[in-house]
Design an enzyme around this catalytic site. Structure first.
Site, PDB file in Angstrom:
ATOM      1  N   ASP A 186     -14.089  85.995  24.628  1.00 54.15           N
ATOM      2  CA  ASP A 186     -14.327  84.489  24.091  1.00 54.15           C
ATOM      3  C   ASP A 186     -15.534  84.660  23.309  1.00 54.15           C
ATOM      4  O   ASP A 186     -15.639  83.925  22.184  1.00 54.15           O
ATOM      5  CB  ASP A 186     -14.384  83.606  25.158  1.00 54.15           C
ATOM      6  N   HIS A 218     -10.873  75.458  25.166  1.00 53.57           N
ATOM      7  CA  HIS A 218     -11.318  76.812  24.255  1.00 53.57           C
ATOM      8  C   HIS A 218     -11.508  76.654  23.106  1.00 53.57           C
ATOM      9  O   HIS A 218     -12.338  77.093  22.259  1.00 53.57           O
ATOM     10  CB  HIS A 218     -10.369  77.816  24.758  1.00 53.57           C
ATOM     11  N   ASP A 221     -16.906  84.576  28.970  1.00 53.72           N
ATOM     12  CA  ASP A 221     -15.674  84.062  29.013  1.00 53.72           C
ATOM     13  C   ASP A 221     -15.464  82.584  29.476  1.00 53.72           C
ATOM     14  O   ASP A 221     -16.212  82.204  30.422  1.00 53.72           O
ATOM     15  CB  ASP A 221     -14.652  84.915  30.006  1.00 53.72           C
ATOM     16  N   TYR A 222     -14.728  81.580  28.957  1.00 52.01           N
ATOM     17  CA  TYR A 222     -14.379  80.383  29.304  1.00 52.01           C
ATOM     18  C   TYR A 222     -13.471  80.332  30.495  1.00 52.01           C
ATOM     19  O   TYR A 222     -12.293  80.809  29.983  1.00 52.01           O
ATOM     20  CB  TYR A 222     -14.351  79.462  27.969  1.00 52.01           C
TER      21      TYR A 222
END
Length: 300
Positions: A181, A62, A194-195
């Protein structure tokens, strides 16, 4: 309509906010339950599939993507030498210098992979810093939310028919604070992204739609991205003149980082119907705030 990465501007202004919560804490809380597997114990040749698993490696992936967003995904793709230097410094700092080439290749392939966005394909490498914002913060007051009704709305509308854990009252009641994110603009529409560093299998074929669907409901990411969309919906409705959900919102994109490829593996995309978003909006009557961003009047 302009393409993102050219004259397509995402009209958010970044501000600094003192808060005990942070994107790093948010990520750690989300992936704290992931099975850990150290680099020393990882079998097989080096690849993103054999990279260590667990909270620290997940947060690390991230962090790389957060840096890429702040730098500009377009600049990251166009300057591989500078990108390698950055990835190497991040890896060495964690004691993972031997994984520099693997993670560099993974990063560049990931951001150059076209993402299927409702009939249009766009790689992250098309996004400059004017078309995306990383770690957008939101805050909901949720003291009076009917949890059973909320769970029913989500379960009936998102991946219906798949059994999932029942929502707990203590998970929803109170103040809901989180970090998206990535929020980005493409073809004049806003998306939340979103990761996910979840390990689903040993190669990209393990990250098909069925496997991702099970992960989405098993971890209740279904509720997570609906809250992200609701936060975006409220923000745009308050700030954009003549806002229209169908026209201005593109939906949610979830990237399972270890499986993304050109065949569509590892990419989950959904645009919830406006009727669902309006129903959620009615459940969350209190105001929502975006702490790390605001909107100008002009759309992207």
């Amino acid at each position: 309509m302009p393409d993102a990465g050219t004259d397509s501007h995402l009209p958010f202004e970044e501000t600094q906010v003192d808060s005990p919560d942070s994107p790093a804490q948010d990520q750690l809380q989300e992936i704290i339950g992931e099975e850990s597997l150290s680099l020393e114990l990882t079998p097989g040749a080096q690849s993103i599939h054999t990279f260590a698993r667990g909270p620290e490696p997940g947060t690390f992936l991230h962090d790389i993507l957060e840096w890429a967003a702040h730098t500009g995904f377009d600049q990251v793709a166009q300057n591989p030498a500078a990108t390698r230097d950055k990835v190497e410094s991040l890896c060495v700092r964690r004691g993972w210098g031997a994984w520099t080439d693997v993670l560099l290749e993974w990063l560049l392939e990931l951001i150059k992979t076209p993402l299927p966005l409702h009939g249009n394909a766009m790689p992250l490498s098309h996004l400059g810093t004017d078309a995306c914002r990383a770690e957008m913060e939101f805050l909901f007051a949720a003291h009076q939310v009917d949890i059973l009704n909320l769970d029913r709305l989500v379960t009936d509308a998102v991946l219906p028919g798949i059994v999932r854990p029942v929502l707990r009252r203590d998970r929803i009641n109170g103040m809901l604070k989180g970090f998206i994110d990535l929020v980005f603009c493409f073809n004049d529409q806003y998306f939340v992204l979103d990761y996910k560093s979840n390990y689903l299998g040993t190669d990209p074929m393990a990250y098909g739609q069925d496997a991702m669907a099970q992960a989405m409901v098993g971890h209740r990411y279904d509720l997570q991205y609906l809250l992200y969309i609701l936060a975006l919906h409220r923000l745009l409705k308050a700030r954009l003149e003549s806002y229209d959900y169908e026209r201005d919102v593109g939906g949610a994109v979830y990237l399972f980082l270890r499986g993304v490829n050109t065949a569509g593996q590892g990419v989950y995309v959904d645009k919830p119907p406006v009727t669902l978003i309006n129903a959620l909006d009615n459940l969350f009557k209190a105001d929502a705030r975006i702490e790390k961003g605001d909107l100008h009047d002009a759309p992207c």
